[in-house]
Design an enzyme around this catalytic site. Structure first.
Site, PDB file in Angstrom:
ATOM      1  CB  ALA A 234      37.577  50.487  45.572  1.00 28.42           C
TER       2      ALA A 234
ATOM      3  CB  SER B 180      43.476  48.087  50.467  1.00 25.10           C
ATOM      4  OG  SER B 180      42.682  47.062  49.914  1.00 25.10           O
TER       5      SER B 180
ATOM      6  CG  HIS C  67      39.825  42.310  41.857  1.00 24.47           C
ATOM      7  ND1 HIS C  67      41.119  42.751  42.046  1.00 24.47           N
ATOM      8  CD2 HIS C  67      39.380  41.878  43.072  1.00 24.47           C
ATOM      9  CE1 HIS C  67      41.436  42.586  43.322  1.00 24.47           C
ATOM     10  NE2 HIS C  67      40.412  42.071  43.961  1.00 24.47           N
TER      11      HIS C  67
END
Length: 294
Positions: free
Chosen positions: A129, A63, A166
């Site tokens: 996220a 990430s 996802h």
């Protein structure tokens, strides 16, 4: 340490169709690997983030949020980005509400109001996220749940809302959930930039010429997939949880694109803005020096 073209490198990535698509040509020897060998380690993104903090893998998908915590050990490759250009992770809830037309500003205000009092299931504190949701919402109550169990947490009532990454971004509606906010859409309105979600990193203790070789090999793998799209999509279907070929192809198209081939100035600016905003708001408590393999 000198360049050794027979060296074996560990290569970590997610068991998802977009990553499978990106690394297809490497996995199946479709391109010249310059004598190097790559051992693929398939892990969920939270596990890859944690492994990168320990410096365990030579090359890894991580990430962008996690990059802040591994920048001392790893440099970002200029290819392999997952960018949501006007779309991205979603916050969803279980019960539909009446479909009332609202202005963009009111939609955001309503989303914040509906999320402040509840608990949100998130896929990991190091995910981009989660950081994007912090930037949108501020402080909130959350519980960490494996990304593929978030629907279950919301369905069972253990969480009031879920942060979806996802394939859930494409399958939430048919699973009976309602979108509260698309964080990639919000970020694009706020900054004019794509939302930087994931990237590939390589360890800094690998000699610069070898790092450049690795970068070129991964770029060639991405190019091969884009040039032989049907072939690469067919290979990726084995990793397409709850998606048919059409949905898997759509998902791959969302996250394997021109930013994946090369960040470019826009992609690099997006990473710096994302991490700088996190620093300004206190979600990262140190400055982050973004270093690319050139």
């Amino acid at each position: 340490m000198t360049k050794n073209p027979t060296e074996t490198f560990t290569l970590g990535h997610s068991p998802d169709p977009d990553d499978a698509f990106m690394f297809y040509a490497i996995a199946k020897d479709k391109i010249d690997l310059r004598g190097y060998r790559f051992e693929h380690r398939l892990e969920d993104i939270q596990t890859l983030n944690e492994r990168a903090q320990r410096g365990e893998l030579h090359i890894s998908a991580i990430s962008i949020h996690a990059y802040a915590y591994v920048a001392d050990k790893y440099a970002l490759l200029p290819c392999g980005a997952s960018m949501g250009d006007g779309y991205g992770p979603l916050v969803i809830r279980k019960h539909p509400t009446p479909n009332i037309e609202r202005s963009t500003t009111n939609q955001e205000a309503d989303a914040r109001e509906s999320l402040y009092s509840g608990t949100i299931a998130i896929p990991g504190k190091m995910t981009s996220a989660f950081l994007a949701l912090q930037l949108f919402l501020g402080e909130f109550k959350f519980m960490v749940v494996p990304f593929d169990k978030i629907f279950d947490a919301v369905e069972s009532g253990r969480a009031d809302a879920g942060l979806i990454i996802h394939e859930g971004q494409l399958t939430y509606a048919r699973s009976g959930f309602e979108k509260i906010i698309d964080l990639g859409e919000w970020w694009k309105r706020k900054t004019g930039l794509p939302l930087p979600l994931g990237g590939n990193v390589v360890r800094k203790d690998i000699p610069p010429p070898v790092r450049r070789d690795i970068s070129e090999i991964i770029r060639e793998s991405i190019d091969y997939g884009l040039t032989h799209r049907d072939e690469a999509v067919a290979y990726s279907l084995a990793y397409a949880r709850d998606m048919n070929a059409q949905l898997a192809s759509k998902f791959i198209g969302m996250y394997v694109n021109e930013f994946t081939r090369e960040y470019g100035e826009t992609g690099r600016a997006a990473i710096r803005k994302f991490l700088a905003d996190a620093r300004d708001k206190g979600y990262i408590d140190f400055p982050v020096e973004v270093e690319f393999v050139e």
